[in-house]
Scaffold this motif. Structure first.
Motif, PDB file in Angstrom:
ATOM      1  N   GLN A   5      67.258-108.416-109.785  1.00 33.02           N
ATOM      2  CA  GLN A   5      66.387-109.037-108.641  1.00 33.02           C
ATOM      3  C   GLN A   5      66.949-108.505-107.268  1.00 33.02           C
ATOM      4  O   GLN A   5      68.169-108.598-107.170  1.00 33.02           O
ATOM      5  CB  GLN A   5      66.346-110.770-108.914  1.00 33.02           C
ATOM      6  CG  GLN A   5      65.592-111.361-109.868  1.00 33.02           C
ATOM      7  CD  GLN A   5      64.259-111.084-109.895  1.00 33.02           C
ATOM      8  OE1 GLN A   5      63.518-111.781-108.948  1.00 33.02           O
ATOM      9  NE2 GLN A   5      63.326-110.136-110.244  1.00 33.02           N
ATOM     10  N   ILE A   6      66.003-108.382-106.467  1.00 37.91           N
ATOM     11  CA  ILE A   6      66.525-107.870-105.079  1.00 37.91           C
ATOM     12  C   ILE A   6      65.173-108.508-104.172  1.00 37.91           C
ATOM     13  O   ILE A   6      64.071-108.418-104.236  1.00 37.91           O
ATOM     14  CB  ILE A   6      66.279-106.358-104.752  1.00 37.91           C
ATOM     15  CG1 ILE A   6      67.693-105.692-105.233  1.00 37.91           C
ATOM     16  CG2 ILE A   6      66.435-106.137-102.989  1.00 37.91           C
ATOM     17  CD1 ILE A   6      68.931-106.081-104.847  1.00 37.91           C
ATOM     18  N   HIS A   7      65.736-109.521-103.204  1.00 41.06           N
ATOM     19  CA  HIS A   7      64.816-109.869-102.432  1.00 41.06           C
ATOM     20  C   HIS A   7      65.151-109.927-100.907  1.00 41.06           C
ATOM     21  O   HIS A   7      66.389-110.265-100.760  1.00 41.06           O
ATOM     22  CB  HIS A   7      64.570-111.657-102.604  1.00 41.06           C
ATOM     23  CG  HIS A   7      63.631-111.845-103.781  1.00 41.06           C
ATOM     24  ND1 HIS A   7      62.278-111.581-104.161  1.00 41.06           N
ATOM     25  CD2 HIS A   7      64.097-111.806-105.384  1.00 41.06           C
ATOM     26  CE1 HIS A   7      61.694-111.802-105.285  1.00 41.06           C
ATOM     27  NE2 HIS A   7      63.081-111.660-106.079  1.00 41.06           N
ATOM     28  N   CYS A   8      64.452-109.560-100.015  1.00 37.13           N
ATOM     29  CA  CYS A   8      64.657-109.131 -98.643  1.00 37.13           C
ATOM     30  C   CYS A   8      64.134-110.613 -98.307  1.00 37.13           C
ATOM     31  O   CYS A   8      62.988-111.143 -98.118  1.00 37.13           O
ATOM     32  CB  CYS A   8      63.953-108.284 -97.889  1.00 37.13           C
ATOM     33  SG  CYS A   8      64.517-106.610 -98.601  1.00 37.13           S
ATOM     34  N   ASN A   9      65.076-111.252 -97.105  1.00 37.86           N
ATOM     35  CA  ASN A   9      64.657-112.353 -96.415  1.00 37.86           C
ATOM     36  C   ASN A   9      63.682-111.998 -95.432  1.00 37.86           C
ATOM     37  O   ASN A   9      63.778-111.346 -94.395  1.00 37.86           O
ATOM     38  CB  ASN A   9      65.960-113.031 -95.623  1.00 37.86           C
ATOM     39  CG  ASN A   9      65.827-114.253 -94.921  1.00 37.86           C
ATOM     40  OD1 ASN A   9      64.612-114.848 -94.610  1.00 37.86           O
ATOM     41  ND2 ASN A   9      66.675-115.137 -94.803  1.00 37.86           N
ATOM     42  N   GLN A  10      62.377-112.768 -95.495  1.00 38.99           N
ATOM     43  CA  GLN A  10      61.125-112.297 -94.526  1.00 38.99           C
ATOM     44  C   GLN A  10      61.401-112.808 -93.129  1.00 38.99           C
ATOM     45  O   GLN A  10      60.522-112.779 -92.307  1.00 38.99           O
ATOM     46  CB  GLN A  10      59.931-112.662 -95.266  1.00 38.99           C
ATOM     47  CG  GLN A  10      59.506-111.865 -96.452  1.00 38.99           C
ATOM     48  CD  GLN A  10      59.737-110.235 -96.192  1.00 38.99           C
ATOM     49  OE1 GLN A  10      58.993-109.778 -95.200  1.00 38.99           O
ATOM     50  NE2 GLN A  10      60.688-109.598 -96.981  1.00 38.99           N
ATOM     51  N   ASN A  11      62.431-113.694 -92.927  1.00 39.46           N
ATOM     52  CA  ASN A  11      62.586-114.294 -91.384  1.00 39.46           C
ATOM     53  C   ASN A  11      63.820-113.505 -91.067  1.00 39.46           C
ATOM     54  O   ASN A  11      64.149-113.807 -89.901  1.00 39.46           O
ATOM     55  CB  ASN A  11      62.997-115.693 -91.630  1.00 39.46           C
ATOM     56  CG  ASN A  11      61.933-116.694 -92.216  1.00 39.46           C
ATOM     57  OD1 ASN A  11      61.017-116.641 -91.435  1.00 39.46           O
ATOM     58  ND2 ASN A  11      62.062-117.330 -93.429  1.00 39.46           N
TER      59      ASN A  11
END
Length: 367
Positions: free
Chosen positions: A165-171
């Protein structure tokens, strides 16, 4: 793990019912569906034919197919007018669906199979996670979209197994989250010059991470569920808020749970939901809090197999799901009114002729 009660809140969301359902097929027979994702005007569905089908809303016949990869697709993402896909073939394909060309506009490459990826909040970078290779390296790769997708940075010391899993913080354009088969959740600040300084916090979930992601108004929390169907909630500073244990044990006589299909955070209502399924194809929608869960609704009749893909436009009252048996199902609220949608540009042949592939409440409060 302390017992977490499951209460019932059927009025928390408008009721969804099956709107349209159909099987995805190819010349070789039925297909396996991996993911279903929605944009404002279409759905992207990844299949075992190494391709992505694009559907206009409530249609069960693809308007267009995107095919580039030579091996199994591992993840898809949608951003505005772009579709991105990663694969075991070590590539991430970037498609601009405003264009009719049947080739990706950009291809990012890795020496190792890519299992996961995401796009930074400012859209300047794509970050990917790889399978553990023969040299026992599991990498996080960063491509700079301002430099025609050139590989800019590589982290390979934070995880000891597949980066699932890779997730970029959209904030925040510099904050990312990774999850791995090694059981670790890692958060990074990419504004720092090297991997040691970029690594901020590490949380050990104790089980292989199947899905994780940010939630909360400021992305201040993290959810993680495992291959063993456990679910945990953390702060983004690696403080554990809740451990639900094996969610299959939360099932009741009229609400059996066999697996977690997906967790979904709704930014408008600021609620985290768990979509749990049965081997027979039913889906339960549940609101997740720290000290309890609330059962909302069961979606029946859309599938007869394990559901792998689910996505919704909660505020607009519709959703799409896809199962291992190759069936997609559209769901909508009773009062949902279909809005006009933009047609997906059809692919063209080399001569320019069009090639048609088918016919037509309460908020989360951790403290």
């Amino acid at each position: 793990m302390s017992h977490i009660p499951v209460t019932r809140a059927p009025g928390l969301l408008p009721k969804l019912t099956s709107r349209a359902s159909g099987k995805v097929q190819t010349g070789g027979g039925d297909l396996y569906i991996y993911e279903t994702l929605l944009t404002a005007s279409y759905a992207a569905v990844s299949t075992s034919a190494y391709e992505i089908n694009l559907y206009e809303r409530f249609s069960t016949a693809p308007a267009r197919k995107l095919k580039h990869h030579t091996d199994q697709l591992t993840q898809i993402r949608v951003r505005e007018d772009s579709v991105l896909s990663s694969s075991i073939d070590g590539q991430i394909a970037v498609w601009d669906i405003r264009q009719s060309a049947n080739q990706p506009s950009l291809v990012l490459k890795s020496d190792d199979p890519i299992l996961s990826f995401d796009i930074s909040a400012d859209k300047t970078a794509v970050i990917g996670g790889t399978q553990l290779n023969s040299e026992y390296a599991a990498k996080i790769l960063m491509w700079d979209m301002r430099m025609a997708g050139a590989l800019a940075r590589v982290f390979e010391d934070s995880h000891s197994d597949d980066v699932t899993q890779i997730h970029c913080n959209q904030n925040s354009s510099s904050q990312i989250l990774s999850g791995s088969t090694d059981g670790l959740l890692c958060t990074f600040d990419l504004s720092q010059p090297d991997e040691d300084e970029a690594l901020q916090f590490v949380a050990n979930t104790g089980a292989s991470v199947a899905e994780c992601g940010y939630f909360g108004p400021s992305s201040q929390f993290i959810f993680a569920h495992s291959d063993m169907e456990t679910l945990q909630l953390w702060t983004n500073e690696a403080t554990r808020l809740a451990d639900f244990g094996d969610v299959r044990e939360l099932g009741q006589s009229d609400m059996a749970i066999d697996y977690i299909a997906k967790c979904e955070y709704d930014t408008e209502t600021q609620r985290l939901y768990m979509i749990a399924g049965t081997n027979e194809g039913s889906l339960h929608i549940m609101h997740v809090g720290v000290e309890s869960m609330e059962y909302i609704q069961t979606l029946n009749g859309g599938h007869g197999d394990i559901v792998r893909g689910f996505d919704w436009k909660l505020s607009e009252g519709y959703a799409i799901s896809g199962c291992e048996g190759g069936r997609i199902t559209w769901w909508s609220t009773e009062d949902q009114i279909q809005q006009p949608v933009s047609a997906i540009p059809a692919a063209t042949t080399a001569s320019g002729s069009k090639r048609v592939t088918g016919a037509n409440g309460r908020r989360f409060a951790p403290y």
